[in-house]
Motif scaffolding. Structure first.
Motif, PDB file in Angstrom:
ATOM      1  N   ALA A 501       5.312  -9.534   3.289  1.00  0.00           N
ATOM      2  CA  ALA A 501       5.754  -8.293   2.635  1.00  0.00           C
ATOM      3  C   ALA A 501       6.424  -8.531   1.297  1.00  0.00           C
ATOM      4  CB  ALA A 501       6.709  -7.530   3.562  1.00  0.00           C
ATOM      5  N   ALA A 502       6.780  -9.783   0.991  1.00  0.00           N
ATOM      6  CA  ALA A 502       7.474 -10.067  -0.271  1.00  0.00           C
ATOM      7  C   ALA A 502       6.562  -9.787  -1.451  1.00  0.00           C
ATOM      8  CB  ALA A 502       7.931 -11.521  -0.296  1.00  0.00           C
ATOM      9  N   PRO A 503       7.079  -9.154  -2.509  1.00  0.00           N
ATOM     10  CA  PRO A 503       6.227  -8.834  -3.663  1.00  0.00           C
ATOM     11  C   PRO A 503       5.730 -10.069  -4.398  1.00  0.00           C
ATOM     12  CG  PRO A 503       8.534  -8.326  -4.129  1.00  0.00           C
ATOM     13  CD  PRO A 503       8.454  -8.668  -2.675  1.00  0.00           C
ATOM     14  N   THR A 504       6.375 -11.216  -4.189  1.00  0.00           N
ATOM     15  CA  THR A 504       5.968 -12.438  -4.900  1.00  0.00           C
ATOM     16  C   THR A 504       4.945 -13.255  -4.116  1.00  0.00           C
ATOM     17  OG1 THR A 504       7.888 -13.509  -3.901  1.00  0.00           O
ATOM     18  CG2 THR A 504       8.130 -12.679  -6.147  1.00  0.00           C
ATOM     19  N   SER A 505       4.625 -12.845  -2.882  1.00  0.00           N
ATOM     20  CA  SER A 505       3.685 -13.636  -2.081  1.00  0.00           C
ATOM     21  C   SER A 505       2.267 -13.402  -2.569  1.00  0.00           C
ATOM     22  CB  SER A 505       3.801 -13.269  -0.600  1.00  0.00           C
ATOM     23  OG  SER A 505       3.433 -11.935  -0.399  1.00  0.00           O
ATOM     24  N   LYS A 506       1.454 -14.450  -2.494  1.00  0.00           N
ATOM     25  CA  LYS A 506       0.063 -14.367  -2.932  1.00  0.00           C
ATOM     26  C   LYS A 506      -0.818 -14.007  -1.747  1.00  0.00           C
ATOM     27  CE  LYS A 506       0.958 -17.961  -6.356  1.00  0.00           C
ATOM     28  NZ  LYS A 506       0.721 -19.362  -6.733  1.00  0.00           N
ATOM     29  N   ASN A 538       2.796  -0.459  -1.470  1.00  0.00           N
ATOM     30  CA  ASN A 538       4.041  -1.043  -1.990  1.00  0.00           C
ATOM     31  C   ASN A 538       5.254  -0.521  -1.232  1.00  0.00           C
ATOM     32  OD1 ASN A 538       2.662  -2.516  -3.918  1.00  0.00           O
ATOM     33  ND2 ASN A 538       2.842  -0.944  -5.479  1.00  0.00           N
ATOM     34  N   ARG A 539       5.268   0.785  -0.987  1.00  0.00           N
ATOM     35  CA  ARG A 539       6.385   1.390  -0.255  1.00  0.00           C
ATOM     36  C   ARG A 539       6.446   0.845   1.170  1.00  0.00           C
ATOM     37  NH1 ARG A 539       6.417   5.777   3.157  1.00  0.00           N
ATOM     38  NH2 ARG A 539       8.404   6.870   3.364  1.00  0.00           N
ATOM     39  N   HIS A 540       5.276   0.681   1.774  1.00  0.00           N
ATOM     40  CA  HIS A 540       5.181   0.134   3.129  1.00  0.00           C
ATOM     41  C   HIS A 540       5.820  -1.256   3.205  1.00  0.00           C
ATOM     42  CE1 HIS A 540       3.153  -0.348   7.062  1.00  0.00           C
ATOM     43  NE2 HIS A 540       2.870  -1.576   6.673  1.00  0.00           N
ATOM     44  N   LYS A 541       5.520  -2.103   2.230  1.00  0.00           N
ATOM     45  CA  LYS A 541       6.092  -3.454   2.190  1.00  0.00           C
ATOM     46  C   LYS A 541       7.601  -3.411   1.971  1.00  0.00           C
ATOM     47  CE  LYS A 541       1.986  -5.913   0.538  1.00  0.00           C
ATOM     48  NZ  LYS A 541       1.429  -6.727  -0.573  1.00  0.00           N
ATOM     49  N   GLU A 542       8.055  -2.511   1.101  1.00  0.00           N
ATOM     50  CA  GLU A 542       9.494  -2.394   0.836  1.00  0.00           C
ATOM     51  C   GLU A 542      10.260  -2.021   2.100  1.00  0.00           C
ATOM     52  OE1 GLU A 542       8.941  -0.789  -3.783  1.00  0.00           O
ATOM     53  OE2 GLU A 542       9.829   0.501  -2.246  1.00  0.00           O
TER      54      GLU A 542
END
Length: 791
Positions: A501-506, A538-542
């Motif tokens: 879920a991290a925004p920096t993960s590939k 994006n909201r789901h991951k946040e």
């Protein structure tokens, strides 16, 4: 805004405009008016249960309810029924949950979900929806709905047909988790609505709330607490056996139940009250201050200056020498008004940042396959002159260990020998040393953990004389005992989801799919639909990051208060599963962009965001920083991990966020590693060093700024972690492994009774009996001297 051409000339207090968003975030970031609390507003917490792609299901729930309701009650609305009529209708719905037909059961569950959602079709505004949602949730609970849905949830978890069907599908979507999402939504709405307290609540609601809290804390309908069922769902999902599980809803419910705010274990303010109460029970002096109130009264500091900003400032100074400097000195400069090392500071940051991501990526690439367990944008208000409060915000503290180290060094210097842990004998020491020891003892702080460790040492030394320990059956103790044997798997699973879920993960082909409960059955065709789905993802991951960060933090805090070795057990497995590099990887991004992200939903009017920042993202950042602080505090081996992964430039960039609480936890992390970063780094980061001195609590004997700490011995790092692990295993073995109590049972010394016992031997024993005698008895020499020695 146009960003080409020459930058505009600054007039008066106006700030210059820089050509990139990142630099605007660092210089023009306003003070964020953020109140850190257990959760966001009630409406925002309810809104985060849903996604854009679930919007059509709201009307489906309404249709299922109205078809059944109008067939039973002619010409009336739900709001017009009295209490007895509403109760009778809900009882009829609950009877419908017991039918064999799966589709009929789902329709009834959807009708109940519509009630829990607040019968929004009959309401005129959001306030009415929230009111009826709470009213219906209490009604549903009193009639046994939660227990009925818990049984259905167990059935769905064990539904092997649904699992195998999801495993065969090339792409999993919302349709694969329909039943689970309906069940979890009803349970979440009930938990969230019942836990929220309001002054206007009737007395029966208050008693209901207490009963529900006890039901979730102590196993009533099952052998294990409800939270363990949710943890099992998480591990089953991460293992790949149930990829259709809706993880966002599971994690939200898991956060609200075991870590559950004012529910079950208690939230942050409840924890503070519990800490005060426990110190009184142990006879310890009261806390020197309320940490929550101190942090709320702290003021954010301006971030350190970075290289491109400095270059731009210097160019503008050359062109407009008659004007005042564009960036005013602030609270970070209070102790060094003229900082000669600003340019060096920027250079160090740029130099260190080159290899930051590679080291972290290497560790986390391994974690994606499996965990590594080692053997051992609002308008800126006008700038005003700030009057700084006199004194420092925190009372200084001293540990017993610090006093012992001070006296050991003093005796070696003045007398030539030491007296061990004796802190009372001061004979032969000069008068100033007497005064120093007196001052240190005045600020000595004994924590609850110190008392627990001392008690544990005594129980290990004298197990027979002290007898069996009396362990209080608290919700926290019950949860730890239930989680104990699978706790490593739970921590690994949570961190795997956090990594995904991290925004920096590939994006990787072998990583787990956390989007199963947000992707529609038919992928979008138009650009607008694609944009809407992108915002939803994006909201789901946040929301997942928010849930996991809050859950882990509350578990760590509660276990630490309950027993220090429970906390250390969870901490060690988080460290073994690469939690430290994962959190650093999370912060290795444009943190201002993450905090100001606007991924909103329109399903419910209020989403918890304001014009300055996204509440949930700032909440997540603070939680992750607090977790990192808890993992590394007084642990030199873990502090070295921060240094090895080059966390200093990452953490310094996080100081761009002008929020006092977040800055405090960043500065704490920088403080514990400054002694390892070298003299040049300290010279080049004087503004940061000043901020640490001004905002972080002082430990009187801590040479954090000079690197002369007696504990900083690299050869002791591995031994320190191994000793801790041995203490944890001894604690778990003594308290939870009851079969080992036989070691202290009376021994039968009678030869006749021992040899007369019948032993069940394997069926093939007589075939190899002679061979066994030859190998183990006849061919072994008898050492008579050893036998005599043992006599």
């Amino acid at each position: 805004k146009a960003t080409t051409g020459q930058p505009p000339v600054s007039r008066g207090r106006e700030k210059p405009r820089f050509p990139t968003k990142e630099l605007q975030g660092s210089v023009d970031c306003p003070n964020l008016e953020f109140e850190y609390r257990d959760a966001d507003s009630h409406s925002a917490e309810l809104a985060e249960l849903y996604s854009y792609t679930e919007e059509p299901e709201l009307s489906t729930n309404r249709r299922c309810f109205e078809e059944d309701f109008h067939a039973q009650v002619q010409g009336r609305r739900w709001l017009e029924l009295d209490g007895a009529q509403q109760k009778a209708y809900v009882m009829r719905l609950l009877d419908g949950l017991e039918v064999v037909n799966r589709d009929k059961r789902l329709k009834v569950a959807r009708a109940i979900l519509y009630l829990a959602q607040g019968v929004f079709g009959d309401c005129d505004n959001e306030g009415d929806v929230l009111h009826w949602s709470r009213h219906n949730s209490f009604l549903l609970y009193r009639l046994g709905t939660f227990t009925a849905f818990l049984e259905l949830l167990n059935m769905e978890i064990d539904n092997s047909q649904a699992c195998s069907s999801a495993l065969r599908k090339p792409a999993i979507s919302l349709a694969d988790s329909t039943e689970l999402r309906v069940l979890l939504s009803v349970m979440y709405l009930m938990v969230e609505n019942i836990r929220v307290e309001q002054e206007t609540d009737p007395p029966e609601w208050k008693s209901c709330r207490e009963t529900f809290r006890m039901e979730l804390s102590f196993p009533v309908h099952t052998e294990e607490p409800f939270a363990l069922l949710l943890f099992t769902m998480v591990t089953k999902f991460c293992s790949g056996h149930a990829p259709h599980f809706p993880m966002k809803k599971v994690l939200l419910l898991l956060w609200k139940v075991p870590g559950g705010m004012s529910f079950t274990l208690g939230g942050f303010e409840a924890l503070q009250a519990m800490k005060v109460r426990k110190r009184e029970e142990l006879g310890l002096p009261p806390l020197p201050e309320d940490s929550i109130q101190v942090m709320r009264s702290m003021r954010a500091a301006s971030p350190p200056t970075y290289s491109i900003e400095l270059t731009d400032q210097q160019q503008q100074k050359r062109g407009h020498r008659s004007r005042r400097p564009l960036v005013k000195q602030d609270s970070l400069d209070i102790y060094n008004e003229r900082d000669p090392f600003k340019n060096d500071e920027a250079g160090i940051d740029e130099e260190e940042n080159d290899d930051v991501d590679s080291g972290i990526e290497g560790e986390l690439d391994l974690m994606e396959r499996d965990a590594i367990i080692p053997t051992m944008p609002a308008q800126r208000p006008p700038i005003e002159r700030v009057s700084f409060p006199k004194g420092l915000p925190w009372a200084p503290k001293v540990r017993q260990k610090d006093i012992e180290h001070f006296l050991e060094a003093s005796r070696n210097k003045f007398i030539g020998f030491t007296l061990g842990q004796d802190t009372e004998t001061l004979i032969g020491l000069p008068r100033p040393i007497h005064e120093s020891v007196k001052t240190l003892k005045q600020h000595k702080y004994v924590s609850i953990s110190d008392v627990q460790i001392k008690n544990e040492e005594e129980l290990e030394k004298c197990p027979m004389s002290l007898g069996e320990e009396e362990v209080q059956e608290t919700p926290c103790e019950i949860l730890y005992r239930a989680m104990l044997y699978n706790l490593p798997q739970y921590m690994i699973a949570l961190l795997k989801i956090l990594l995904a879920a991290a925004p920096t993960s590939k994006a990787k082909t072998d990583s787990i799919n956390i989007l199963a409960d947000v992707l529609p059955e038919e992928m979008p065709i138009t650009v607008l639909q694609s944009m809407k789905l992108g915002i939803d993802v994006n909201r789901h991951k946040e929301i997942i990051v928010k849930s996991i960060s809050a859950l882990l933090l509350l578990l760590l805090k509660h276990f630490k208060l309950n027993h220090i070795y429970q906390f250390e057990y969870v901490s060690q497995h988080l460290v073994f599963a690469n939690c430290i590099p994962l959190i650093l990887k999370f912060f290795n991004q444009n943190i201002m962009s993450y905090i100001t992200a606007k991924n909103r939903t329109s399903l419910w009017r209020c989403s918890g965001d304001n014009n300055q920042f996204c509440w949930r993202n700032l909440f997540s950042c603070i939680n992750l920083l607090r977790i990192l602080n808890k993992l590394t505090k007084w642990k030199h081996s873990r502090t070295m991990m921060l240094v090895v992964f080059k966390s200093a430039p990452i953490l310094k960039r996080a100081l761009k966020v002008k929020q006092a609480m977040m800055q405090l936890y960043v500065l704490k992390l920088l403080k514990i590693q400054t002694k390892y970063l070298g003299r040049q780094w300290r010279k080049s980061n004087m503004k940061t060093m000043s901020a640490i001195y001004q905002k972080v609590r002082h430990r009187m004997n801590d040479d954090w700024a000079y690197g002369n700490d007696i504990d900083a011995r690299p050869w002791d790092f591995q031994a320190e972690e191994c000793t801790l692990r041995a203490n944890i295993e001894a604690f778990n073995s003594r308290r939870y492994d009851r079969p080992q109590d036989s070691e202290f049972a009376p021994v039968d010394n009678c030869l006749q009774s021992v040899l007369g016992q019948r032993l069940e031997l394997p069926e093939d024993f007589h075939y190899s009996y002679e061979l066994w005698l030859e190998r183990e008895v006849f061919s072994q020499p008898i050492r008579w001297e050893e036998l005599l020695h043992y006599q």
